[in-house]
Design a protein around this motif. Structure first.
Motif, PDB file in Angstrom:
ATOM      1  N   UNK A  49       0.854  -1.194   0.000  1.00  0.00           N
ATOM      2  CA  UNK A  49       0.000   0.000   0.000  1.00  0.00           C
ATOM      3  C   UNK A  49       0.889   1.242   0.000  1.00  0.00           C
ATOM      4  N   UNK A  50       0.360   2.389  -0.472  1.00  0.00           N
ATOM      5  CA  UNK A  50       1.156   3.616  -0.466  1.00  0.00           C
ATOM      6  C   UNK A  50       1.296   4.191   0.939  1.00  0.00           C
ATOM      7  N   UNK A  51       2.264   5.059   1.121  1.00  0.00           N
ATOM      8  CA  UNK A  51       2.449   5.741   2.402  1.00  0.00           C
ATOM      9  C   UNK A  51       1.285   6.705   2.595  1.00  0.00           C
ATOM     10  N   UNK A  52       0.424   6.406   3.558  1.00  0.00           N
ATOM     11  CA  UNK A  52      -0.807   7.196   3.730  1.00  0.00           C
ATOM     12  C   UNK A  52      -0.728   8.220   4.860  1.00  0.00           C
ATOM     13  N   UNK A  53       0.213   8.055   5.769  1.00  0.00           N
ATOM     14  CA  UNK A  53       0.328   8.974   6.905  1.00  0.00           C
ATOM     15  C   UNK A  53       0.840  10.331   6.444  1.00  0.00           C
TER      16      UNK A  53
END
Length: 506
Positions: A49-53
């Protein structure tokens, strides 16, 4: 000697650095951008998954996109010639890791990946290199205007007094170049017919914030007796006035001449201005005043550098308009952009040859006069900078093809090939267009409020100089101040972008 005069002497009578060192320095931002993109792809490969933070995203962007530039123009400047190699080697290591880990999942041969890359179609409506170019010019300018007041910033990077090529000399011209790339005349679609002077009227109303900021800077500098480099623009003039008048004059020229002939106007302006400098007493007037003893009596004498350099900056602006028109031609494939990069590279080589001839037979580079050599130097380096960003974007597109579903903010999206049966060949259909705020990154945050970012940097620079004795600062303290200063500026832009706030009220 007072603190004011001490600081003025600290940034005066300098000679700049070599063209090679500046060229090497320009490779650092694209390499940092490549490094950030590869790290995000590696993260996606590892965690699926992409870096969401948003918090970690800001931290990553600042540490990879901004912090290396702060170190390279201070404590790491003695090894500047090795910095691009070090970062490039780090990027190669990350790419190798991505490729080796990816091979365990699918066994597509490398040659096939290259073929898929060459056949890939890109979103024709968005050219990330233009956005990144403009943002990085702003970031580098913001770093330079404060860092120059600290002893850890090499004097050769500061603005040259009369002749010479300092990093900050390039920054001024690059700012003009970046503004012209997205001016109304460039963005206006050729199929739309508008009254000739409509853009001029629009520019007349849009430059008022720059005029306001120019007067604001003038009053604040004079009221608190802030140190200033008089031979830079003059006694009352400043860069905000230059940017405003160049934009207005360019709109007037573009209302009279066809915009696709902007390069002819640029050449004529720069060459004619240089001929006047060489054949009349204008050069002597700019350098020494009307009495030959550097008088500042009268408005023209007081602001001669700022007023007369407008001709050179106007030539740069017009050249950038032509570059912008050419770049915005519909290219929707990797092959198209590789060909465009080759053409730009050839143009840059021609410009550097012309720069050598101009310096040998006309005049050395002088930002103070904005002469022909300066104009050619700025355009050549700006195009070089842009080419580096295009190559970086293409490298990230290639890497994204290795990891399905991976994404990098402010980078090209691969789109579905155009359906030639029902649509024009120049059209392409996006696979998926992410929401504007789904991937908040520092570049898009700064891009959204560019003028505010530049204004905030100026205010913060003044504040730091008033509160701190910058000239006698120790290395650790300098690095701490510069990082806090840039992080604060970036954080404000990031918060505004997260809340979808654009402070543009004209």
């Amino acid at each position: 000697m007072s603190q004011k005069h001490l600081k003025e002497a600290f940034i005066s009578n300098l000679n700049g650095t070599s063209l090679l060192e500046i060229s090497l320095g320009l490779s650092l931002p694209p390499l940092c951008l490549l490094c950030r993109g590869l790290l995000l792809i590696l993260y996606h490969l590892r965690y699926g998954k992409p870096l969401s933070s948003r918090k970690y995203s800001l931290l990553l962007d600042f540490l990879v996109l901004v912090s290396p530039l702060l170190f390279s123009c201070t404590v790491l400047s003695p090894i500047m010639f090795f910095m691009p190699t070090i970062i490039a080697a780090f990027c190669a290591g990350i790419f190798s890791k991505i490729y080796s880990q990816r091979k365990h999942e699918t066994r597509v041969p490398f040659r096939q990946i290259v073929k898929d890359f060459q056949k890939a179609y890109l979103d024709p409506e968005y050219i990330p290199a233009i956005t990144v170019f403009r943002v990085y010019v702003n970031v580098l300018t913001s770093i330079g205007i404060l860092a120059v007041d600290f002893p850890q910033y090499p004097r050769r990077y500061a603005k040259a007094e009369t002749y010479g090529t300092g990093v900050m000399d390039l920054g001024v011209g690059a700012f003009i170049f970046g503004n012209a790339l997205v001016c109304p005349e460039v963005r206006q679609k050729s199929c739309l017919t508008q009254p000739k002077f409509s853009n001029l009227a629009r520019q007349f109303f849009s430059i008022w914030p720059l005029i306001f900021l120019g007067f604001g800077r003038l009053l604040s500098v004079k009221s608190i007796e802030y140190h200033e480099h008089t031979s830079e623009y003059g006694v009352h003039w400043n860069f905000f006035f230059t940017l405003a008048f160049v934009r207005l004059a360019a709109s007037l020229l573009l209302a009279v001449f066809p915009k696709n002939k902007s390069w002819i106007v640029a050449i004529n302006l720069a060459v004619l201005y240089q001929l006047i400098l060489n054949t009349t007493s204008l050069k002597t007037f700019i350098l020494h005043g009307s009495d030959g003893r550097d008088t500042r009596v009268g408005f023209l004498n007081a602001n001669r550098e700022g007023l007369l350099s407008l001709f050179g900056y106007l030539a740069i602006y017009m050249a950038s308009v032509q570059a912008g028109l050419w770049l915005l031609k519909c290219r929707n494939s990797v092959k198209g952009w590789i060909e465009a990069a080759r053409f730009l590279l050839l143009t840059v080589l021609v410009l550097f040859v012309f720069l050598h001839v101009s310096q040998a037979y006309a005049d050395p580079v002088s930002r103070r006069m904005a002469n022909l050599s300066y104009c050619v130097w700025v355009v050549a380096h700006c195009l070089t900078f842009f080419i580096c960003f295009v190559v970086t974007d293409l490298a990230l597109v290639f890497t994204k093809l290795l990891v399905k579903g991976s994404s990098v903010p402010c980078c090209w999206n691969v789109v579905k090939p155009p359906n030639t049966g029902t649509k024009r060949e120049t059209e392409a259909v996006p696979v998926r267009r992410e929401g504007k705020l789904s991937h908040i990154c520092l570049i898009s945050a700064i891009n959204k409020n560019q003028l505010l970012f530049f204004l905030l940097a100026n205010v913060m620079t003044g504040t730091v100089n008033i509160l701190i004795d910058t000239i006698h600062s120790k290395t650790a303290f300098t690095l701490c101040i510069l990082h806090l200063y840039m992080f604060f500026n970036c954080l404000i832009m990031y918060i505004l972008h997260a809340k979808n706030i654009v402070l543009k009220f004209w």
